[in-house]
Design an enzyme around this catalytic site. Structure first.
Site, PDB file in Angstrom:
ATOM      1  N   HIS A  55       9.743  46.235   5.238  1.00 12.51           N
ATOM      2  CA  HIS A  55       9.253  45.778   6.543  1.00 12.51           C
ATOM      3  C   HIS A  55       9.159  46.968   7.486  1.00 12.51           C
ATOM      4  O   HIS A  55       9.984  47.878   7.417  1.00 12.51           O
ATOM      5  CB  HIS A  55      10.216  44.740   7.139  1.00 12.51           C
ATOM      6  N   ASP A 101       8.856  36.715   3.477  1.00 14.67           N
ATOM      7  CA  ASP A 101       7.969  36.181   2.425  1.00 14.67           C
ATOM      8  C   ASP A 101       8.620  36.101   1.065  1.00 14.67           C
ATOM      9  O   ASP A 101       8.007  35.601   0.119  1.00 14.67           O
ATOM     10  CB  ASP A 101       6.719  37.069   2.344  1.00 14.67           C
TER      11      ASP A 101
HETATM   12  C1  SDX Z   1       5.133  40.244   7.124  1.00 16.35           C
HETATM   13  O1  SDX Z   1       5.126  43.173  11.143  1.00 16.35           O
HETATM   14  C2  SDX Z   1       5.679  42.026  10.963  1.00 16.35           C
HETATM   15  O2  SDX Z   1       6.530  41.640  11.736  1.00 16.35           O
HETATM   16  C3  SDX Z   1       5.171  41.211   9.766  1.00 16.35           C
HETATM   17  C4  SDX Z   1       5.901  39.895   9.482  1.00 16.35           C
HETATM   18  C5  SDX Z   1       5.668  38.894  10.575  1.00 16.35           C
HETATM   19  O3  SDX Z   1       6.503  37.974  10.694  1.00 16.35           O
HETATM   20  O4  SDX Z   1       4.615  38.951  11.239  1.00 16.35           O
HETATM   21  O5  SDX Z   1       7.301  40.142   9.349  1.00 16.35           O
HETATM   22  C6  SDX Z   1       5.392  39.256   8.190  1.00 16.35           C
HETATM   23  O6  SDX Z   1       4.031  40.719   7.016  1.00 16.35           O
HETATM   24  C7  SDX Z   1       6.292  40.713   6.262  1.00 16.35           C
HETATM   25  C8  SDX Z   1       5.871  41.879   5.291  1.00 16.35           C
HETATM   26  C9  SDX Z   1       5.160  41.240   4.101  1.00 16.35           C
HETATM   27  N1  SDX Z   1       4.569  42.278   3.227  1.00 16.35           N
HETATM   28  C10 SDX Z   1       5.089  42.523   2.003  1.00 16.35           C
HETATM   29  O7  SDX Z   1       6.113  42.008   1.551  1.00 16.35           O
HETATM   30  C11 SDX Z   1       4.242  43.493   1.170  1.00 16.35           C
HETATM   31  C12 SDX Z   1       5.169  44.528   0.510  1.00 16.35           C
HETATM   32  N2  SDX Z   1       5.733  45.367   1.572  1.00 16.35           N
HETATM   33  C13 SDX Z   1       5.066  46.630   1.854  1.00 16.35           C
HETATM   34  O8  SDX Z   1       3.688  46.619   1.666  1.00 16.35           O
HETATM   35  C14 SDX Z   1       5.608  47.333   3.113  1.00 16.35           C
HETATM   36  O9  SDX Z   1       6.964  47.273   3.048  1.00 16.35           O
HETATM   37  C15 SDX Z   1       5.154  46.865   4.478  1.00 16.35           C
HETATM   38  C16 SDX Z   1       3.671  46.815   4.598  1.00 16.35           C
HETATM   39  C17 SDX Z   1       5.721  45.523   4.769  1.00 16.35           C
HETATM   40  C18 SDX Z   1       5.715  47.867   5.509  1.00 16.35           C
HETATM   41  O10 SDX Z   1       5.098  49.073   5.268  1.00 16.35           O
HETATM   42  P1  SDX Z   1       5.406  50.354   6.198  1.00 16.35           P
HETATM   43  O11 SDX Z   1       6.336  50.045   7.290  1.00 16.35           O
HETATM   44  O12 SDX Z   1       4.100  50.965   6.549  1.00 16.35           O
HETATM   45  O13 SDX Z   1       6.226  51.239   5.248  1.00 16.35           O
HETATM   46  P2  SDX Z   1       5.607  52.269   4.266  1.00 16.35           P
HETATM   47  O14 SDX Z   1       4.441  51.651   3.559  1.00 16.35           O
HETATM   48  O15 SDX Z   1       5.400  53.543   4.996  1.00 16.35           O
HETATM   49  O16 SDX Z   1       6.790  52.417   3.207  1.00 16.35           O
HETATM   50  C19 SDX Z   1       7.846  53.332   3.428  1.00 16.35           C
HETATM   51  C20 SDX Z   1       8.259  53.759   2.021  1.00 16.35           C
HETATM   52  C21 SDX Z   1       7.083  54.264   1.195  1.00 16.35           C
HETATM   53  O17 SDX Z   1       7.625  55.127   0.217  1.00 16.35           O
HETATM   54  P3  SDX Z   1       7.591  56.774   0.544  1.00 16.35           P
HETATM   55  O18 SDX Z   1       6.137  57.089   0.867  1.00 16.35           O
HETATM   56  O19 SDX Z   1       8.515  56.958   1.714  1.00 16.35           O
HETATM   57  O20 SDX Z   1       8.073  57.402  -0.738  1.00 16.35           O
HETATM   58  O21 SDX Z   1       8.774  52.601   1.318  1.00 16.35           O
HETATM   59  C22 SDX Z   1       7.931  52.327   0.201  1.00 16.35           C
HETATM   60  C23 SDX Z   1       6.605  53.034   0.443  1.00 16.35           C
HETATM   61  O22 SDX Z   1       5.981  53.353  -0.793  1.00 16.35           O
HETATM   62  N3  SDX Z   1       7.774  50.876   0.161  1.00 16.35           N
HETATM   63  C24 SDX Z   1       7.807  50.139  -0.945  1.00 16.35           C
HETATM   64  C25 SDX Z   1       7.662  48.808  -0.503  1.00 16.35           C
HETATM   65  N4  SDX Z   1       7.536  48.785   0.822  1.00 16.35           N
HETATM   66  C26 SDX Z   1       7.605  50.065   1.244  1.00 16.35           C
HETATM   67  N5  SDX Z   1       7.945  50.465  -2.264  1.00 16.35           N
HETATM   68  C27 SDX Z   1       7.935  49.428  -3.139  1.00 16.35           C
HETATM   69  N6  SDX Z   1       7.822  48.130  -2.793  1.00 16.35           N
HETATM   70  C28 SDX Z   1       7.670  47.781  -1.488  1.00 16.35           C
HETATM   71  N7  SDX Z   1       7.546  46.502  -1.146  1.00 16.35           N
END
Ligand code: SDX
Length: 429
Positions: free
Chosen positions: A306, A364
């Site tokens: 998140h 989720d």
């Molecule tokens: C919702 O914003 C909100 O409040 C949203 C929400 C709401 O109520 O409105 O809470 C609802 O959308 C919840 C989130 C649902 N999405 C998912 O579950 C999809 C999987 N999650 C990711 O796509 C990700 O965690 C996000 C999109 C939720 C957040 O992404 P960020 O904050 O942009 O973080 P990032 O992509 O920069 O990740 C940071 C690191 C990265 O690795 P490095 O580049 O540092 O090596 O963490 C890794 C990412 O690759 N990472 C993950 C991961 N999420 C982040 N690696 C594996 N699996 C994951 N799920």
């Protein structure tokens, strides 16, 4: 306390910007004069360090894993309140008295039916259309049917539009579901609660009597509450940006529905259950965890991570408890999917990759297990998220419209394309 300022030095020049404190949470550096003073922009793709507005509706402490709606914690509201009472709280800022709640309930109930002409809109879709595609279309089309609540300069019309959307979204979502399974639409019943009415519109059929199970209605109501608002997430920011151009409220909410659909956002609940099913059994988990960590592999653990929560999403905790309750009620003993989810959570939370990135289950991760147990297809999960979030979008939209500092949102950019060059006639290229 003397007002703080932030000092920025560029070359031999120094600039000062006011620091503004909120009631709780990070302070902000007011950089509205930055471009005028320095000729420079800030650069923050994804808005990881940018406050796009001030708001008094919802507060998240990502480190503590805390979520407050108008100061009340989500845990207390999920346990002690109801979705419609939370709607009142988000919209008007205070918990309602008994009389205020009765009046609000009546106002919402009076708007649950959809204009009869809109039923024909559904006929234009393929039967296998995704419910979110239908919701994008039908919500936007509300502006073509409810002209008397599209003038955003009239507070009365804004209020009626708000009531209409909160009341009609469950009807639209249920109709999208019925259309996809080839069953007749079921009209709302005003003698049922908000959640019970939604279950009735989704699962009752004209051929036999349908009794809503009160425990499922309570679980549904809690799911609605957990999804109601979440400060400036992607879809809420989309609604605010759309509203900043004075677009009508139905168009703004349709924009929010479209943004929420993405699997990185609200679409994650559908993607998460599909992922848990693809994993299938507990012994397949290590391979999927390996893939989630592999930068060459686009696979991510859906329902994990998140932007704000760097601790357990408080909504996921309530969701997990609700999943157990619903599965017990449905007599689903050792639900394979729930077992995989629990084991996946355990393994991930012990894995260095997830620990150092502070990746925890989000809202989720468990919601799909509950909705699946209640009988919804995965394609309905995000539509349920959208109907729950409509009150949050509306509350944030109303706050923005009423803000005397309201301006059209118009970000700038760092341009790294071609500089000016002369046109070359085609025969000379
Ligand atoms: C919702 O914003 C909100 O409040 C949203 C929400 C709401 O109520 O409105 O809470 C609802 O959308 C919840 C989130 C649902 N999405 C998912 O579950 C999809 C999987 N999650 C990711 O796509 C990700 O965690 C996000 C999109 C939720 C957040 O992404 P960020 O904050 O942009 O973080 P990032 O992509 O920069 O990740 C940071 C690191 C990265 O690795 P490095 O580049 O540092 O090596 O963490 C890794 C990412 O690759 N990472 C993950 C991961 N999420 C982040 N690696 C594996 N699996 C994951 N799920």
């Amino acid at each position: 306390m003397t007002a703080q300022t932030a000092t920025l030095t560029i070359g031999d020049k120094t600039y000062e910007f006011p620091v503004v404190d909120g009631s709780v949470g990070p302070s902000v550096i007011d950089i509205r004069s930055l471009y005028a003073q320095t000729g420079m922009f800030t650069y923050d793709p994804g808005f990881t360090s940018t406050a796009a507005c001030d708001s008094a509706i919802t507060y998240i402490d990502g480190d503590k894993g805390e979520l407050l709606y108008r100061g009340y914690s989500i845990d207390e509201l999920a346990e002690k309140s109801s979705y419609l009472e939370v709607c009142y709280l988000l919209l008007y800022g205070e918990l309602p008295t008994a009389a205020q709640m009765a009046d609000f309930d009546k106002r919402i109930t009076r708007h649950t039916m959809l204009h009869e002409q809109m039923h024909f809109l559904f006929r234009g879709f393929r039967r296998d259309a995704h419910p979110m595609a239908i919701m994008c279309g039908v919500v936007g089309a509300m502006a073509a049917f409810y002209h008397d609540s599209t003038d955003i300069s009239d507070p009365e019309q804004r209020e009626i539009a708000a009531m209409r959307m909160i009341a009609k979204m469950p009807t639209i979502a249920a109709m999208a579901f019925k259309y996809s399974v080839g069953q007749p639409f079921v009209y709302p019943r005003n003698d049922l609660s908000y959640a019970a009415n939604f279950l009735h519109m989704c699962f009752s059929v004209p051929a036999e009597n349908y009794e809503v199970n009160p425990i499922l209605a309570r679980a549904m109501d809690r799911i609605f509450t957990l999804h109601a608002d979440h400060e400036q997430n992607a879809s809420t920011s989309t609604v605010r940006l759309s509203g900043s151009s004075d677009a009508n409220p139905f168009a703004c909410i349709a924009a929010g529905v479209a943004c929420l659909w993405g699997p990185a956002h609200g679409g994650a609940n559908e993607a998460c259950l599909n992922m848990l099913r693809e994993i299938g059994t507990v012994d397949n988990i290590p391979e999927f965890v390996r893939r989630a960590k592999d930068k060459e592999d686009p696979f991510r653990l859906m329902g994990f991570g998140h932007r704000v929560y760097k601790n357990y999403d408080p909504r996921a905790k309530v969701m997990q408890e609700t999943a157990r309750e619903v599965l017990d009620l449905m007599g689903v003993e050792n639900n394979q999917t729930l077992q995989v989810a629990r084991e996946l959570e355990k393994i991930a939370l012990e894995d260095e990759y997830f620990v150092e990135r502070k990746l925890y289950p989000n809202v989720d991760f468990y919601s799909g297990i509950i909705l699946d147990a209640i009988g919804f297809p995965t394609s309905m999960f995000t539509a349920i998220f959208a109907m729950s979030r409509t009150v949050g979008w509306i509350a944030q939209w109303k706050e923005m419209i009423a803000d005397p500092q309201k301006k059209i949102g118009r970000p700038r950019q760092l341009y790294d394309g071609a500089t000016r060059r002369p046109y070359i006639p085609r025969q000379e290229r």
